[in-house]
Design a protein around this motif. Structure first.
Motif, mmCIF file in Angstrom:
data_model
loop_
_atom_site.group_PDB
_atom_site.id
_atom_site.type_symbol
_atom_site.label_atom_id
_atom_site.label_comp_id
_atom_site.label_asym_id
_atom_site.label_seq_id
_atom_site.Cartn_x
_atom_site.Cartn_y
_atom_site.Cartn_z
ATOM 1 N N ILE A 1 -2.956 7.577 -3.224
ATOM 2 C CA ILE A 1 -2.795 6.439 -2.357
ATOM 3 C C ILE A 1 -3.246 5.288 -3.574
ATOM 4 N N ARG B 1 1.294 5.622 -0.235
ATOM 5 C CA ARG B 1 0.646 6.841 0.196
ATOM 6 C C ARG B 1 1.881 7.848 -0.109
ATOM 7 N N GLU C 1 -2.530 14.158 -1.435
ATOM 8 C CA GLU C 1 -2.032 13.033 -1.272
ATOM 9 C C GLU C 1 -2.625 11.942 -2.300
ATOM 10 N N ARG D 1 0.860 -1.079 -0.095
ATOM 11 C CA ARG D 1 0.003 0.033 0.075
ATOM 12 C C ARG D 1 0.854 1.110 -0.010
#
Length: 312
Positions: A301, A138, A299, A136
Motif C-alpha cells: 500500500i 493497493r 499486499e 491511494r
C-alpha cells in the motif's frame, strides 16, 4: 462527483471551488486533466486532439496521444518480467487497460484492474482535496512467489521558459538513461545536479530548467541516490505557483525526470517521476535490487499526493 465526457470518452469529474480533475476509467484509469481555477491553468499536458483514440492491451505508449497522469505498472520499459519472463508492455500494462469502477465517493472514486498475464490486482482511490489530489494504491500479489514491480506516475506537465524543478538536497547527482544525448552523453553518464557541463558544447547548463522547444531534445535521468525526503516540485515562476508531489520515501525511494523539449512527437512537456524502482526495466531493477517486491499472497500500500502551492 459527476459523470461527463472528455474528448469523446466517458469521464468522472471531481470538482471544488479551486480545482477540477477528470478521470477516464476506460483509458487506463487516467487522470486526464487537472485544472487550477484560480490560476486559470491546466497543469497536465493536453494532446491537441478532439477525440482520444482508445488503446488496447500492449499498445505503444507514444502512439496514443500522451498527456495527463498515467500509472506505469509493473514496469516502465518494455521487457521481460523476472517472475515468468513474460513481456511487460511499453510503460507497463495498466495504462492501456479498462479499469473497473469499484466505488463512487462524494469527492473521489475507487478503480481496480487485474492483470491478464501476471499475478496481481491493483486498486486505487483518487480523492480531490481542497488544494490537490490524493491517490491511494493497493496491489495484491495473488501468486505463490514474490512479485517484483516498478510503479511510477507518468504525469506529463505543461512547461515553458519559466518552469523549474526543485528536489531534495540529496538529489545532487544524476545518471542519464537516454542512449545518446547532446549534453548528457551516453546511458549511464553521471553529472552533478543542477549545474553541469555539456558533453558536446562544454557550456554550463542548468538541469533544473528547460531548454527551448526548438532544441528538439529529450532528457531522461535518475537521481543516483535513494531519497531521504519524499517530495519534488514543479515551479511555474510566471504563475507564482508550484505543483508539489509528496510520498513516503521508504516505499518510493527513487526519482527520475523526463524532459521532452520538442524531441518526442514534437511536444513540449516534462514529467517528475517518483518510482519504486530504478532504470525503468523491472528485470534489470530486480537483478540490482532496485525494485519493490510483494511477498506471496500479500499486499503493498502506498499514497501519492499532488498539491497546488503558492510560491509567494
Amino acid at each position: 462527483m459527476e459523470k461527463g465526457t472528455f474528448k469523446g470518452l466517458e469521464a468522472f469529474i471531481l470538482e471544488n471551488q479551486h480545482l477540477k480533475a477528470v478521470i477516464l476509467p476506460d483509458f487506463g484509469g487516467k487522470i486526464a486533466s487537472f485544472y487550477d481555477k484560480k490560476a486559470e491553468y491546466e497543469w497536465f499536458y493536453q494532446a491537441k486532439v478532439e477525440q482520444l483514440p482508445m488503446p488496447h492491451y500492449g499498445s505503444a505508449f507514444g502512439e496514443y496521444t500522451p498527456g495527463g497522469f498515467d500509472d506505469c505498472f509493473p514496469a516502465v520499459d518494455e521487457g521481460p518480467h523476472p517472475i515468468n519472463n513474460r513481456k511487460v508492455p511499453d510503460h507497463g500494462e495498466v495504462w492501456s487497460m479498462v479499469w473497473e469502477v469499484d466505488e463512487k465517493l462524494e469527492n473521489g472514486i475507487t478503480l481496480e484492474v487485474k492483470s491478464p498475464v501476471f499475478p496481481y490486482e491493483l486498486k486505487k482511490t483518487i480523492t480531490l482535496l481542497e488544494d490537490g489530489l490524493e491517490v491511494r494504491y493497493r496491489v495484491v500479489n495473488t501468486g505463490e512467489a514474490p512479485f517484483a514491480y516498478i510503479w511510477s506516475p507518468s504525469i506529463l506537465l505543461n512547461m515553458n521558459e519559466h518552469t523549474q524543478i526543485e528536489v531534495p538536497e540529496e538529489c545532487d547527482e544524476i545518471i542519464s538513461t537516454e542512449p545518446d544525448n547532446e549534453h548528457l552523453g551516453d546511458w549511464g553518464a553521471r553529472h552533478p545536479f543542477p549545474i553541469t557541463q555539456s558533453k558536446e558544447s562544454k557550456e554550463e547548463i542548468d538541469l533544473s530548467k528547460m531548454a527551448t522547444k526548438e532544441s528538439q531534445s529529450i532528457e531522461k535521468f535518475y537521481f543516483s541516490k535513494r531519497l531521504n525526503n519524499g517530495w519534488c516540485r514543479a515551479v511555474q515562476h510566471d504563475l507564482k505557483k508550484a505543483l508539489y508531489y509528496s510520498f513516503d520515501p521508504d516505499k518510493i525511494p527513487f526519482l527520475s525526470v523526463f524532459k521532452n523539449q520538442g524531441g518526442w512527437l514534437g511536444d513540449y512537456n516534462f514529467s517528475l517521476q517518483p518510482s519504486t524502482g530504478m532504470y525503468d526495466d523491472v528485470y534489470v531493477a530486480n537483478k540490482i535490487d532496485r525494485v519493490a517486491k510483494i511477498p506471496p499472497e500479500d499486499e503493498n500500500i502506498w499514497i501519492f499526493r499532488i498539491t497546488v502551492e503558492d510560491t509567494e
